[in-house]
Design a protein around this motif. Structure first.
Motif, PDB file in Angstrom:
ATOM      1  N   VAL A   1     -21.289  31.323  40.721  1.00 43.40           N
ATOM      2  CA  VAL A   1     -22.291  31.663  39.715  1.00 43.40           C
ATOM      3  C   VAL A   1     -22.077  30.769  38.499  1.00 43.40           C
ATOM      4  O   VAL A   1     -20.971  30.696  37.958  1.00 43.40           O
ATOM      5  CB  VAL A   1     -22.197  33.149  39.307  1.00 43.40           C
ATOM      6  CG1 VAL A   1     -23.209  33.452  38.201  1.00 43.40           C
ATOM      7  CG2 VAL A   1     -22.432  34.054  40.503  1.00 43.40           C
ATOM      8  N   LEU A   2     -23.137  30.095  38.095  1.00 44.88           N
ATOM      9  CA  LEU A   2     -23.103  29.233  36.907  1.00 44.88           C
ATOM     10  C   LEU A   2     -23.895  29.934  35.808  1.00 44.88           C
ATOM     11  O   LEU A   2     -25.125  29.964  35.828  1.00 44.88           O
ATOM     12  CB  LEU A   2     -23.705  27.865  37.222  1.00 44.88           C
ATOM     13  CG  LEU A   2     -23.664  26.826  36.096  1.00 44.88           C
ATOM     14  CD1 LEU A   2     -22.222  26.467  35.752  1.00 44.88           C
ATOM     15  CD2 LEU A   2     -24.445  25.574  36.497  1.00 44.88           C
TER      16      LEU A   2
ATOM     17  N   THR B   1     -32.389  21.474  38.817  1.00 38.44           N
ATOM     18  CA  THR B   1     -31.193  21.672  39.637  1.00 38.44           C
ATOM     19  C   THR B   1     -30.027  20.915  39.015  1.00 38.44           C
ATOM     20  O   THR B   1     -30.202  19.788  38.518  1.00 38.44           O
ATOM     21  CB  THR B   1     -31.412  21.192  41.084  1.00 38.44           C
ATOM     22  OG1 THR B   1     -30.218  21.403  41.847  1.00 38.44           O
ATOM     23  CG2 THR B   1     -31.762  19.724  41.143  1.00 38.44           C
TER      24      THR B   1
ATOM     25  N   HIS C   1     -25.584  20.132  39.311  1.00 36.97           N
ATOM     26  CA  HIS C   1     -24.449  20.146  40.246  1.00 36.97           C
ATOM     27  C   HIS C   1     -23.140  20.201  39.473  1.00 36.97           C
ATOM     28  O   HIS C   1     -23.042  19.706  38.349  1.00 36.97           O
ATOM     29  CB  HIS C   1     -24.470  18.908  41.138  1.00 36.97           C
ATOM     30  CG  HIS C   1     -23.962  17.670  40.450  1.00 36.97           C
ATOM     31  ND1 HIS C   1     -24.716  16.915  39.584  1.00 36.97           N
ATOM     32  CD2 HIS C   1     -22.743  17.076  40.499  1.00 36.97           C
ATOM     33  CE1 HIS C   1     -23.998  15.907  39.126  1.00 36.97           C
ATOM     34  NE2 HIS C   1     -22.791  15.975  39.663  1.00 36.97           N
TER      35      HIS C   1
ATOM     36  N   TRP D   1     -24.345  23.092  44.116  1.00 43.17           N
ATOM     37  CA  TRP D   1     -25.655  22.827  43.531  1.00 43.17           C
ATOM     38  C   TRP D   1     -26.286  24.137  43.090  1.00 43.17           C
ATOM     39  O   TRP D   1     -26.288  25.114  43.826  1.00 43.17           O
ATOM     40  CB  TRP D   1     -26.553  22.116  44.540  1.00 43.17           C
ATOM     41  CG  TRP D   1     -26.068  20.732  44.841  1.00 43.17           C
ATOM     42  CD1 TRP D   1     -25.174  20.358  45.809  1.00 43.17           C
ATOM     43  CD2 TRP D   1     -26.421  19.542  44.152  1.00 43.17           C
ATOM     44  NE1 TRP D   1     -24.954  19.009  45.756  1.00 43.17           N
ATOM     45  CE2 TRP D   1     -25.712  18.480  44.752  1.00 43.17           C
ATOM     46  CE3 TRP D   1     -27.288  19.264  43.087  1.00 43.17           C
ATOM     47  CZ2 TRP D   1     -25.833  17.173  44.327  1.00 43.17           C
ATOM     48  CZ3 TRP D   1     -27.411  17.952  42.664  1.00 43.17           C
ATOM     49  CH2 TRP D   1     -26.686  16.923  43.280  1.00 43.17           C
ATOM     50  N   PHE D   2     -26.837  24.134  41.878  1.00 45.80           N
ATOM     51  CA  PHE D   2     -27.395  25.345  41.300  1.00 45.80           C
ATOM     52  C   PHE D   2     -28.815  25.091  40.796  1.00 45.80           C
ATOM     53  O   PHE D   2     -29.168  23.954  40.445  1.00 45.80           O
ATOM     54  CB  PHE D   2     -26.556  25.813  40.096  1.00 45.80           C
ATOM     55  CG  PHE D   2     -25.132  26.152  40.421  1.00 45.80           C
ATOM     56  CD1 PHE D   2     -24.787  27.439  40.801  1.00 45.80           C
ATOM     57  CD2 PHE D   2     -24.132  25.192  40.330  1.00 45.80           C
ATOM     58  CE1 PHE D   2     -23.469  27.767  41.085  1.00 45.80           C
ATOM     59  CE2 PHE D   2     -22.811  25.508  40.613  1.00 45.80           C
ATOM     60  CZ  PHE D   2     -22.485  26.800  41.000  1.00 45.80           C
ATOM     61  N   THR D   3     -29.577  26.165  40.749  1.00 43.07           N
ATOM     62  CA  THR D   3     -30.783  26.134  39.945  1.00 43.07           C
ATOM     63  C   THR D   3     -30.368  26.253  38.481  1.00 43.07           C
ATOM     64  O   THR D   3     -29.185  26.371  38.171  1.00 43.07           O
ATOM     65  CB  THR D   3     -31.723  27.291  40.332  1.00 43.07           C
ATOM     66  OG1 THR D   3     -31.017  28.532  40.198  1.00 43.07           O
ATOM     67  CG2 THR D   3     -32.193  27.128  41.778  1.00 43.07           C
TER      68      THR D   3
ATOM     69  N   PRO E   1     -29.186  27.450  34.993  1.00 37.21           N
ATOM     70  CA  PRO E   1     -28.575  28.658  34.440  1.00 37.21           C
ATOM     71  C   PRO E   1     -29.479  29.228  33.338  1.00 37.21           C
ATOM     72  O   PRO E   1     -30.362  28.523  32.852  1.00 37.21           O
ATOM     73  CB  PRO E   1     -27.239  28.153  33.881  1.00 37.21           C
ATOM     74  CG  PRO E   1     -27.434  26.696  33.670  1.00 37.21           C
ATOM     75  CD  PRO E   1     -28.458  26.237  34.667  1.00 37.21           C
TER      76      PRO E   1
ATOM     77  N   ALA F   1     -27.383  31.169  37.586  1.00 40.22           N
ATOM     78  CA  ALA F   1     -27.710  30.358  38.748  1.00 40.22           C
ATOM     79  C   ALA F   1     -26.658  30.615  39.825  1.00 40.22           C
ATOM     80  O   ALA F   1     -25.463  30.540  39.570  1.00 40.22           O
ATOM     81  CB  ALA F   1     -27.725  28.878  38.364  1.00 40.22           C
ATOM     82  N   VAL F   2     -27.089  30.917  41.038  1.00 38.59           N
ATOM     83  CA  VAL F   2     -26.190  31.342  42.106  1.00 38.59           C
ATOM     84  C   VAL F   2     -26.159  30.288  43.208  1.00 38.59           C
ATOM     85  O   VAL F   2     -27.201  29.758  43.613  1.00 38.59           O
ATOM     86  CB  VAL F   2     -26.623  32.701  42.686  1.00 38.59           C
ATOM     87  CG1 VAL F   2     -25.700  33.120  43.825  1.00 38.59           C
ATOM     88  CG2 VAL F   2     -26.635  33.762  41.592  1.00 38.59           C
ATOM     89  N   PHE F   3     -24.947  29.981  43.678  1.00 41.11           N
ATOM     90  CA  PHE F   3     -24.752  29.096  44.818  1.00 41.11           C
ATOM     91  C   PHE F   3     -24.281  29.926  45.999  1.00 41.11           C
ATOM     92  O   PHE F   3     -23.295  30.661  45.899  1.00 41.11           O
ATOM     93  CB  PHE F   3     -23.702  28.026  44.488  1.00 41.11           C
ATOM     94  CG  PHE F   3     -23.241  27.227  45.687  1.00 41.11           C
ATOM     95  CD1 PHE F   3     -23.961  26.136  46.128  1.00 41.11           C
ATOM     96  CD2 PHE F   3     -22.085  27.585  46.367  1.00 41.11           C
ATOM     97  CE1 PHE F   3     -23.529  25.403  47.229  1.00 41.11           C
ATOM     98  CE2 PHE F   3     -21.653  26.857  47.455  1.00 41.11           C
ATOM     99  CZ  PHE F   3     -22.380  25.765  47.893  1.00 41.11           C
TER     100      PHE F   3
END
Length: 238
Positions: A89-90, A188, A190, A219-221, A223, A226-228
């Protein structure tokens, strides 16, 4: 003199193994004959012995050990060990500008790292585990002190390490700011999580230490939150 050489070789073996475990010396397998040459061959050379006897003593000392380690490596294949990341999680990754016009990068990341011992008979001793996070080559920081120290992992066992990274990188490079702006425009971002492992395998009376480094690309959507979902994605050894 031969007995003296054997005692010196035994001493060299113990010192080298201790240095490897303590991470204070180049690993023994990278310098397979240097220490043996110093402990055996130099003593024979100083005594005026024939060079062929010196070489034979080195062969006698290293061949059984090398063959044993090689066959154990083929049997247990420690190179097939890979950590995985199942989720992360970001919460924050953004740039702020201070009064002096300098840019700072704030970050807040949490990741679950899985260490799996898939061998059915062999236990693993983790001597050291280090985890750090990077963005575009800039080190965000090391994981908090929740990571365990040395621990043992039994056969067919999985250990989950939950790492968190929080803080601010002051005065970041302009290239980092531009890269983050570009990725945010693409919706997105990273983050690279680097894992350093020092692990020891022990079979009967033989124990060997291995040093591995892995890169986990996440890689995240955008924040926050943002969940990976890696679904067991393997990290790459570097």
């Amino acid at each position: 003199m031969a007995e003296h050489g054997r005692r010196a070789a035994d001493h060299c073996w113990k010192v080298t193994k201790s240095a490897v475990i303590a991470d204070t010396c180049v690993p023994m397998f990278q310098l397979p004959c240097l220490c043996a040459w110093h402990c055996l061959c130099c003593r024979y050379a100083q005594a005026g012995k024939d060079a062929s006897l010196c070489a034979w003593q080195c062969v006698q000392f290293w061949t059984p050990l090398s063959l044993t380690v090689f066959f154990l490596w083929l049997l247990y294949r420690p190179d097939r060990f890979y950590p995985t990341v199942d989720s992360a999680v970001l919460t924050a990754l953004h740039v702020t500008t201070g009064a002096a016009g300098k840019s700072s990068l704030e970050y807040d990341l949490a990741a679950s790292l899985n260490l799996r011992n898939s061998n059915a008979r062999l236990s693993i001793r983790y001597l050291d585990v280090g985890v750090a996070a990077f963005y575009n080559g800039t080190r965000l920081g090391s994981a908090d002190n929740s990571l365990p120290g040395s621990f043992r992992q039994g056969p067919k066992n999985t250990t989950v390490l939950r790492s968190s990274f929080q803080g601010t990188v002051a005065d970041v490079d302009e290239g980092v700011v531009k890269e983050l702006d570009r990725e945010r425009a693409a919706e997105t971002v990273h983050v690279r999580v680097s894992v350093d492992l020092t692990i020891m395998y022990k079979v009967w009376f033989v124990q060997e230490v291995f040093f591995y480094k892995y890169d986990c690309w996440l890689w995240f959507t955008l924040p926050p939150n943002a969940v990976f979902h890696g679904d067991g994605a393997s990290c790459l050894r570097v």
